[in-house]
Design an enzyme around this catalytic site. Structure first.
Site, PDB file in Angstrom:
ATOM      1  N   HIS A 197      41.874  14.903  -2.174  1.00 40.68           N
ATOM      2  CA  HIS A 197      43.301  15.201  -2.013  1.00 40.68           C
ATOM      3  C   HIS A 197      43.575  16.629  -1.539  1.00 40.68           C
ATOM      4  O   HIS A 197      44.700  16.982  -1.237  1.00 40.68           O
ATOM      5  CB  HIS A 197      44.050  14.998  -3.329  1.00 40.68           C
TER       6      HIS A 197
HETATM    7  N1  UDP Z   1      43.155  12.232 -12.343  1.00 39.65           N
HETATM    8  C1  UDP Z   1      43.695  11.088 -12.900  1.00 39.65           C
HETATM    9  N2  UDP Z   1      43.796   9.982 -12.118  1.00 39.65           N
HETATM   10  C2  UDP Z   1      43.393   9.937 -10.828  1.00 39.65           C
HETATM   11  C3  UDP Z   1      42.801  11.111 -10.271  1.00 39.65           C
HETATM   12  C4  UDP Z   1      42.721  12.258 -11.053  1.00 39.65           C
HETATM   13  O1  UDP Z   1      44.068  11.076 -14.078  1.00 39.65           O
HETATM   14  O2  UDP Z   1      43.525   8.911 -10.166  1.00 39.65           O
HETATM   15  C5  UDP Z   1      43.076  13.435 -13.172  1.00 39.65           C
HETATM   16  C6  UDP Z   1      41.706  14.009 -13.290  1.00 39.65           C
HETATM   17  O3  UDP Z   1      40.974  13.365 -14.298  1.00 39.65           O
HETATM   18  C7  UDP Z   1      41.997  15.465 -13.613  1.00 39.65           C
HETATM   19  C8  UDP Z   1      43.264  15.725 -12.868  1.00 39.65           C
HETATM   20  O4  UDP Z   1      43.844  14.458 -12.593  1.00 39.65           O
HETATM   21  O5  UDP Z   1      42.220  15.651 -14.987  1.00 39.65           O
HETATM   22  C9  UDP Z   1      42.927  16.465 -11.627  1.00 39.65           C
HETATM   23  O6  UDP Z   1      43.990  16.504 -10.833  1.00 39.65           O
HETATM   24  P1  UDP Z   1      43.889  16.751  -9.267  1.00 39.65           P
HETATM   25  O7  UDP Z   1      42.550  16.372  -8.799  1.00 39.65           O
HETATM   26  O8  UDP Z   1      45.076  16.080  -8.692  1.00 39.65           O
HETATM   27  O9  UDP Z   1      44.143  18.321  -9.157  1.00 39.65           O
HETATM   28  P2  UDP Z   1      43.219  19.613  -9.222  1.00 39.65           P
HETATM   29  O10 UDP Z   1      42.430  19.550 -10.479  1.00 39.65           O
HETATM   30  O11 UDP Z   1      42.403  19.639  -7.986  1.00 39.65           O
HETATM   31  O12 UDP Z   1      44.198  20.734  -9.256  1.00 39.65           O
END
Ligand code: UDP
Length: 356
Positions: A206
């Site tokens: 993403h």
């Molecule tokens: N996550 C979730 N469902 C999904 C994909 C990710 O619950 O389908 C959770 C994942 O386990 C983590 C968080 O969302 O705790 C991460 O979010 P994301 O990857 O959107 O953002 P980043 O961490 O890169 O800021």
């Protein structure tokens, strides 16, 4: 009684906020949540509030789908009006999104103390909107809760020791979430039955640098297609990535599913063979659930995972991705090292907030 306003807007922030909200309740800290609306779909927002029992937001700003400047500007205006009215003792923000920066900026201009949870992280890549948000938020905060030694080092290098800012290493609140919700996930999630695969690799994509570049996205899909020939790849696909794949007419050979709730995500993490991701949070969660991780980025904020051999950075290079996959097929690691605390990060932070 202490009154804290928490500003959240994006999926990872709901997960982090859940851990603090629980501790605030236990300590009798009054918390009002502002949801900026950055993520709004049921499966990108509501599901986390329900499953993780996060208090219903007191304010919904419903700001989304705009350019970075417009989004941050409108959030700033909306949050400021609420803060003037509510007069909280502090404003708490998480991580590195536009909601983080808007919350911190609205508060500091009103001389309301800003508490930044997951502070001090750096990718040293100023092309990333997240890096800009983090640096600015850290600088205008009063209290920085840092998850790792690296985060503390980063702040020291930037001269934060000479600023009137309280810096505390409290551990990683995402570790708290993973530990606390793992047992509930076992009981509540049926995702493994639904996907019905004895062996699979979990992947997420993403990050703007990957989704907004057709070349990068094509390379990643090509790399995942190749791996999928050996072990099925399951991707809970972010709405932005799904839209871009459709626009580009790319039909991946691997399995796309809708974004899942946190309980389902925990079960996927627990049961997969390997994690491939460009997410910040998912890199750590792979480690929490003792899985190797291949990261689809050139840098990571979580360098300790790379240094300890749990994570390999491959950018969006399909060949490097395949090589890392082959390497991890036979690698056995001991994941017992304590990199992110033992699940008490939120409790520590909440107790300190009570005392400030
Ligand atoms: N996550 C979730 N469902 C999904 C994909 C990710 O619950 O389908 C959770 C994942 O386990 C983590 C968080 O969302 O705790 C991460 O979010 P994301 O990857 O959107 O953002 P980043 O961490 O890169 O800021």
């Amino acid at each position: 009684m202490k009154k804290i306003i928490t500003v959240v807007g994006a999926r990872p922030q709901f997960i982090k906020a859940a851990t603090l909200s629980r501790q605030f309740k236990l300590l009798g800290i009054v918390e009002l949540i502002i949801h900026t609306g950055q993520h709004f779909d049921t499966n990108m927002s509501d599901v986390f509030f329900e499953e993780m029992e996060i208090p219903k937001p007191a304010y919904q700003l419903s700001i989304n789908g705009l350019t970075h400047g417009a989004m941050t500007g409108r959030m700033l205006e909306g949050i400021e009006a609420i803060l003037i009215n509510e007069k909280p003792d502090g404003v708490m923000v998480f991580g590195d999104t536009n909601s983080t920066l808007a919350g911190a900026l609205a508060a500091v201009k009103l001389h309301i103390p800003v508490i930044h949870v997951e502070a001090g992280l750096r990718s040293f890549n100023m092309q990333m909107p997240e890096e800009i948000n983090r640096i600015l938020t850290d600088r205008i905060s009063n209290v920085l809760f840092c998850p790792t030694d690296t985060a503390i080092d980063n702040l020291q290098r930037e001269g934060f020791d000479n600023m009137p800012i309280t810096i505390i290493k409290n551990g990683d609140v995402m570790q708290d979430a993973a530990l606390y919700y793992a047992a509930k996930a076992e009981q509540k999630s049926d995702i493994l039955k639904k996907i019905n695969l004895p062996k699979f690799i979990l992947a997420t994509i993403h990050r703007q640098e990957n989704t907004d570049s057709p070349e990068n996205l094509k390379d990643i899909v090509q790399g995942l297609n190749a791996i999928n020939q050996q072990t099925p790849v399951v991707v809970p696909i972010h709405p932005r990535t799904r839209n871009i794949l459709a626009q580009m007419n790319i039909n991946p050979e691997f399995k796309l599913i809708d974004p899942v709730g946190y309980f389902d995500m925990i079960m996927l993490l627990k049961s997969c063979e390997l994690v491939i991701t460009d997410s910040g949070g998912v890199q750590k969660e792979a480690f929490f659930f003792a899985k190797h991780c291949i990261t689809l980025r050139e840098q990571t904020e979580w360098v300790e995972l790379v240094d300890n051999g749990f994570n390999i950075l491959v950018g969006c290079n399909a060949m490097k991705l395949k090589n890392a996959f082959d390497y991890f097929k036979t690698k056995v690691s001991d994941f017992s090292i304590d990199l992110y605390g033992k699940g008490q990060a939120a409790e520590r932070a909440a107790r300190m907030i009570l005392e400030f």
